[in-house]
Design an enzyme around this catalytic site. Structure first.
Site, short mmCIF file in Angstrom:
data_model
loop_
_atom_site.label_atom_id
_atom_site.label_comp_id
_atom_site.label_asym_id
_atom_site.label_seq_id
_atom_site.Cartn_x
_atom_site.Cartn_y
_atom_site.Cartn_z
N ASP A 18 42.14 42.53 37.09
CA ASP A 18 42.17 43.45 35.61
C ASP A 18 41.04 44.39 36.61
O ASP A 18 40.71 43.85 36.68
CB ASP A 18 42.23 42.59 34.63
CG ASP A 18 42.57 44.19 32.96
OD1 ASP A 18 43.49 44.29 32.90
OD2 ASP A 18 41.10 44.54 33.63
N HIS A 59 39.47 46.38 34.64
CA HIS A 59 38.27 45.84 33.78
C HIS A 59 37.57 44.55 34.31
O HIS A 59 38.39 43.44 34.12
CB HIS A 59 38.22 45.82 32.01
CG HIS A 59 39.04 46.89 32.03
ND1 HIS A 59 40.18 47.75 31.83
CD2 HIS A 59 38.34 47.93 31.86
CE1 HIS A 59 40.47 48.75 31.48
NE2 HIS A 59 39.17 49.03 31.31
N HIS A 80 38.27 40.37 27.92
CA HIS A 80 36.90 40.19 26.96
C HIS A 80 36.16 39.83 26.57
O HIS A 80 35.38 39.97 25.39
CB HIS A 80 37.07 42.25 26.86
CG HIS A 80 37.60 42.58 27.62
ND1 HIS A 80 36.81 43.11 28.16
CD2 HIS A 80 38.38 43.98 28.19
CE1 HIS A 80 37.22 44.01 29.79
NE2 HIS A 80 38.46 44.57 28.97
N ASP A 112 46.41 46.95 35.04
CA ASP A 112 45.45 48.68 34.96
C ASP A 112 44.87 48.77 36.16
O ASP A 112 44.32 49.92 36.25
CB ASP A 112 44.77 48.79 33.58
CG ASP A 112 43.95 47.43 33.08
OD1 ASP A 112 43.73 46.26 34.41
OD2 ASP A 112 43.36 47.41 32.52
#
Ligand SMILES: [Zn+2]
Length: 308
Positions: A162, A164, A125, A245
C-alpha cells in the site's frame, strides 16, 4: 489447488459518507473486476465474523468493546476526521477481520494454495489501542497473530505494498521477532511513520519511496532489499497487505505505478513463498481510491495468485 476469495456483503454497508474516499463503491469495483469469467476458477467463500478472542490478540478487549459500542444506530460517528462509522460499520469490521482469519485457517489446512480477502474497511493503520486512517481493526495483524497462536507458526511475514505506511501493523509487532513486517510507501505522506531507522527488534523493514517514484524505484526496493530479507527471514506463511493506491491515477498519493507493477510484485512474492513456505499466501485488500485502477490492480493481483 485453487485460490480462495473471501468477501461478505456486509463490507458494502460500512459507509463513512458521500465525500469519503473509502466508500462502498471501492469494493463494488473490485468484485465487478473479479466477476469476469477468467476468475471462474476462484473458490468463493463468505467471510465469517471474527471473534472477540481473535481480535484481542492484537487489540485489547477494552479497545474492541469501545469501537463496537461507538457504532451509531443511525447517521455517522467520527473516531477522528478520517475514520468515520455508519450503522453498518460494526458487522463490516468483524467480517473484514474474520475473512483474514478464515483465509489463514483455510490456507494452512491445505484447502487452497493461497487466498485473497476482498474486504473493507482496510486495517493496516489500526494500532493496537487506536483506530485511525479509515481503519478500525487490523485484519492482517489479527490474522498473523492467529496463525502464530492457533496454528503454532514460528514465523509469519507481512509485506505491505500500500502507498501508505502500515503504522498499525508495525506497532502491533515491533517487539515480536517472530513476525517480519516489510513496507514500501511514499514518504512524506500520511501517517508519517515508516522511516528506514524504524527497525523494531530487527524484524521491521521500511523502504520509503519519494513522491513521484515509479516502477523502477518500486521494483528495485523489492528486488534489492525486501525480497532478499524475506527469503532470509524464512517465514512459514506470507501475508500481503495489498493496497493499490501507489497507482499513478490514485488521488491520495503521488507514486506512479502502473497495473503491471501489481502483477509483478505478486509474482515475485509468490516466487519467494514457493521457495520458503510451499506457496502459502494470504492477501488482504487495504487501500486504493481510483475505482478503475483499484479494480484493474486487484484483477492483476488475483490473476497472479490463481496462476501460482
Ligand atoms: Zn493506503
Amino acid at each position: 489447488m485453487t485460490t480462495l476469495l473471501f468477501t461478505h456483503e456486509a463490507c458494502l454497508n460500512h459507509d463513512p459518507g458521500r465525500m469519503h474516499p473509502e466508500h462502498p463503491a471501492r469494493l463494488k469495483s473490485v468484485l465487478a473486476a473479479l466477476s469476469d469469467p477468467e476468475f471462474d476458477a476462484l473458490e468463493r467463500r463468505e467471510a465469517p465474523s471474527a471473534t472477540l478472542e481473535q481480535i484481542a490478540r492484537v487489540h485489547p478487549e477494552t479497545m474492541v468493546r469501545r469501537i463496537l459500542a461507538a457504532v451509531p444506530p443511525h447517521g455517522l460517528a467520527a473516531i477522528d476526521a478520517d475514520t468515520v462509522m455508519s450503522p453498518g460499520t460494526g458487522e463490516a469490521v468483524l467480517r473484514a477481520t474474520g475473512a483474514a482469519v478464515a483465509a489463514v485457517d483455510a490456507v494452512l489446512a491445505g484447502e487452497a494454495r493461497n487466498a485473497f480477502c476482498a474486504v473493507r474497511p482496510p486495517g493496516h493503520h489500526a494500532e493496537p489501542m487506536r483506530a485511525m486512517g479509515f481503519c478500525f481493526f487490523n485484519s492482517v495483524a489479527v490474522a498473523a497473530a492467529h496463525a502464530r497462536a492457533v496454528h503454532g507458526l514460528a514465523r509469519v511475514a507481512i509485506v505491505d505494498f500500500d502507498v501508505h505506511h502500515g503504522n498499525g501493523t508495525q506497532a502491533a509487532f515491533a517487539a515480536t521477532g517472530g513476525v517480519f513486517y516489510a513496507s514500501t510507501h511514499q514518504m512524506p505522506l500520511y501517517p508519517g511513520t515508516g522511516a528506514r531507522g524504524e527497525r523494531g527488534v530487527g524484524n521491521i523493514l521500511n523502504v520509503p519511496l519519494h513522491p513521484m517514484a515509479g516502477s523502477e524505484e518500486f521494483r528495485q526496493a523489492y528486488s534489492e532489499v525486501i525480497l532478499p530479507a524475506l527469503v532470509n527471514f524464512d517465514p512459514d506463511l506470507l501475508m500481503i497487505s495489498a493496497g493499490f493506491d501507489a497507482h499513478v491515477d490514485d488521488p491520495l498519493a503521488s507514486i506512479a505505478l502502473v497495473t503491471e507493477d501489481f502483477a509483478w510484485i505478486t509474482r515475485e512474492l509468490l516466487r519467494v513463498a514457493d521457495r520458503v513456505c510451499d506457496g502459502k499466501v494470504v492477501s488482504c485488500l487495504e487501500g486504493g481510491y481510483d475505482l478503475q485502477a483499484l479494480g484493474d490492480g486487484c484483477a492483476a493481483h488475483v490473476r497472479a495468485l490463481l496462476a501460482a
